[in-house]
Write an enzyme that holds these catalytic residues in place. Structure first.
Site, PDB file in Angstrom:
ATOM      1  N   PHE A 185       0.824  -1.207   0.000  1.00 48.51           N
ATOM      2  CA  PHE A 185       0.000   0.000   0.000  1.00 48.51           C
ATOM      3  C   PHE A 185       0.864   1.266   0.000  1.00 48.51           C
ATOM      4  O   PHE A 185       0.826   2.088  -0.935  1.00 48.51           O
ATOM      5  CB  PHE A 185      -0.946  -0.072   1.207  1.00 48.51           C
ATOM      6  CG  PHE A 185      -1.461   1.235   1.722  1.00 48.51           C
ATOM      7  CD1 PHE A 185      -2.007   2.183   0.870  1.00 48.51           C
ATOM      8  CD2 PHE A 185      -1.425   1.515   3.084  1.00 48.51           C
ATOM      9  CE1 PHE A 185      -2.498   3.396   1.362  1.00 48.51           C
ATOM     10  CE2 PHE A 185      -1.914   2.708   3.585  1.00 48.51           C
ATOM     11  CZ  PHE A 185      -2.443   3.654   2.729  1.00 48.51           C
ATOM     12  N   ASP A 226      10.302  -6.406  -3.664  1.00 51.73           N
ATOM     13  CA  ASP A 226       9.188  -7.006  -2.920  1.00 51.73           C
ATOM     14  C   ASP A 226       9.185  -8.507  -3.164  1.00 51.73           C
ATOM     15  O   ASP A 226       9.627  -8.965  -4.218  1.00 51.73           O
ATOM     16  CB  ASP A 226       7.840  -6.409  -3.374  1.00 51.73           C
ATOM     17  CG  ASP A 226       6.778  -6.459  -2.267  1.00 51.73           C
ATOM     18  OD1 ASP A 226       6.477  -7.572  -1.792  1.00 51.73           O
ATOM     19  OD2 ASP A 226       6.261  -5.399  -1.895  1.00 51.73           O
ATOM     20  N   TYR A 244       5.163  -6.803  17.355  1.00 52.22           N
ATOM     21  CA  TYR A 244       5.267  -5.836  16.254  1.00 52.22           C
ATOM     22  C   TYR A 244       5.888  -4.530  16.747  1.00 52.22           C
ATOM     23  O   TYR A 244       6.830  -4.000  16.160  1.00 52.22           O
ATOM     24  CB  TYR A 244       3.884  -5.569  15.652  1.00 52.22           C
ATOM     25  CG  TYR A 244       3.888  -4.464  14.632  1.00 52.22           C
ATOM     26  CD1 TYR A 244       4.474  -4.644  13.381  1.00 52.22           C
ATOM     27  CD2 TYR A 244       3.323  -3.214  14.919  1.00 52.22           C
ATOM     28  CE1 TYR A 244       4.499  -3.623  12.435  1.00 52.22           C
ATOM     29  CE2 TYR A 244       3.340  -2.187  13.987  1.00 52.22           C
ATOM     30  CZ  TYR A 244       3.935  -2.393  12.744  1.00 52.22           C
ATOM     31  OH  TYR A 244       3.960  -1.368  11.826  1.00 52.22           O
ATOM     32  N   VAL A 260      -2.096   4.997   8.846  1.00 48.10           N
ATOM     33  CA  VAL A 260      -2.132   5.504   7.472  1.00 48.10           C
ATOM     34  C   VAL A 260      -3.291   4.857   6.712  1.00 48.10           C
ATOM     35  O   VAL A 260      -3.574   3.674   6.880  1.00 48.10           O
ATOM     36  CB  VAL A 260      -0.801   5.187   6.755  1.00 48.10           C
ATOM     37  CG1 VAL A 260      -0.764   5.843   5.381  1.00 48.10           C
ATOM     38  CG2 VAL A 260       0.380   5.648   7.598  1.00 48.10           C
TER      39      VAL A 260
END
Length: 330
Positions: free
Chosen positions: A22, A42, A155, A185
């Site tokens: 994203f 990626d 995390y 976001v």
């Protein structure tokens, strides 16, 4: 927009890791639009191929399919690069609680691999994604850099460790690192599907499909929702920041505060729906309230977010209305 006038030396080359994701794909698009060269990296563990394919015909773009956990791949990706925008990571607090080993491997080891490859390759600036989750149980609002609490998830721990490595790489090796603590976001190309999907795209998709979304907890939790354009601005301004600003982490947000139940009602109005939400248990590891003090980023990076929550949500709704069909089958 806040970054259209940002300029870099001619022939500047950017590496965006997590470029099929994203935030990564939005960064690639913005940099290509500014006329600079971009290499994407990626492995499609969470990113989408269609986010990469749209740029393939651009002669300023190249793509490497590879994993940040492989150091040789990181070295290959950093070759000839001026600026690294490191977005590759696994997100989601609840998933990290289920898979701590994987988060250690990707978010800590992978980031360290990228920093080391950037250092060995003589990269000018290394900008990396951190997270508002590093504030943990610190109760005071707004959240201010230097006042962090106890971490609440693996995390959050991975992002804190990344920041410490960033500080050390600037201090010990003169690699200019800039940590960006993203606050919630949202925007175009954010995945609305899956059990760990972010709340705004998930709600929009469910409401458009006439389904009742599930709100975790009572809906009274608040977040500093930040539109994607502000995040692009922060990344590019960090690439242009003074060397004195390196080695630090910065809050990247709009500086506002929205309650989840209010957002839900706002979406109902915008979409012309009348659907009651379902309420479920509070998620483990979640922070109740989040709101950022962005003065440090304003002062040190020249960050001046232009997109308010209202403007962003309007743009996001418009995008999902037009693109939901193509997202559903992917």
């Amino acid at each position: 927009m806040g970054y259209e006038n940002i300029r870099f030396p001619e022939g500047s080359k950017f590496l965006v890791t997590g470029s099929a994701g994203f935030i990564g794909s939005n960064l690639v698009e913005a940099i290509l639009n500014l006329g600079y060269q971009v290499r994407g990296l990626d492995n499609f563990s969470t990113g989408k191929r269609e986010n990469v394919e749209q740029f393939i015909s651009n002669s300023n773009y190249e793509f490497i399919e590879g994993d940040i956990c492989e150091f040789s791949r990181c070295m290959e990706a950093c070759e000839g690069i001026d600026y690294v925008l490191h977005q590759a990571a696994w997100g989601s607090v609840p998933r990290s609680i289920e898979m701590p080993l994987l988060y250690e491997e990707i978010n800590i080891k992978g980031t360290l691999n990228m920093m080391e490859a950037a250092r060995q390759s003589g990269v000018k600036k290394f900008v990396y994604a951190s997270s508002s989750s590093v504030y943990g149980d610190e109760p005071n609002l707004p959240k201010k850099e230097g006042k962090e609490g106890n971490l609440l998830s693996p995390y959050a721990l991975t992002k804190r460790v990344d920041e410490e490595y960033g500080r050390l790489y600037t201090k010990l090796y003169n690699l200019e690192t800039y940590g960006l603590r993203y606050f919630n976001v949202f925007g175009r190309r954010q995945d609305p599907d899956g059990v760990y999907a972010a709340v705004i795209p998930k709600f929009i998709k469910q409401l458009l499909n006439g389904e009742s979304p599930m709100i975790n907890g009572d809906g009274q939790q608040s977040r500093d929702f930040t539109y994607i354009e502000n995040v692009i601005e922060a990344n590019l301004k960090a690439c242009n920041a003074k060397s004195e600003a390196a080695g630090h982490a910065y809050n990247i947000a709009y500086g506002g505060r929205e309650f989840l139940i209010d957002i839900y009602n706002q979406l109902l109005n915008a979409l012309g729906k009348d659907i009651q939400p379902l309420f479920g248990p509070t998620r483990k590891g979640d922070i109740k309230h989040s709101n950022a003090d962005i003065s440090k980023a304003q002062e040190m990076l020249g960050y001046e977010p232009e997109w308010s929550f209202e403007q962003g949500i309007e743009a996001a709704i418009e995008w999902y209305k037009n693109n939901l069909g193509s997202l559903s089958h992917s």
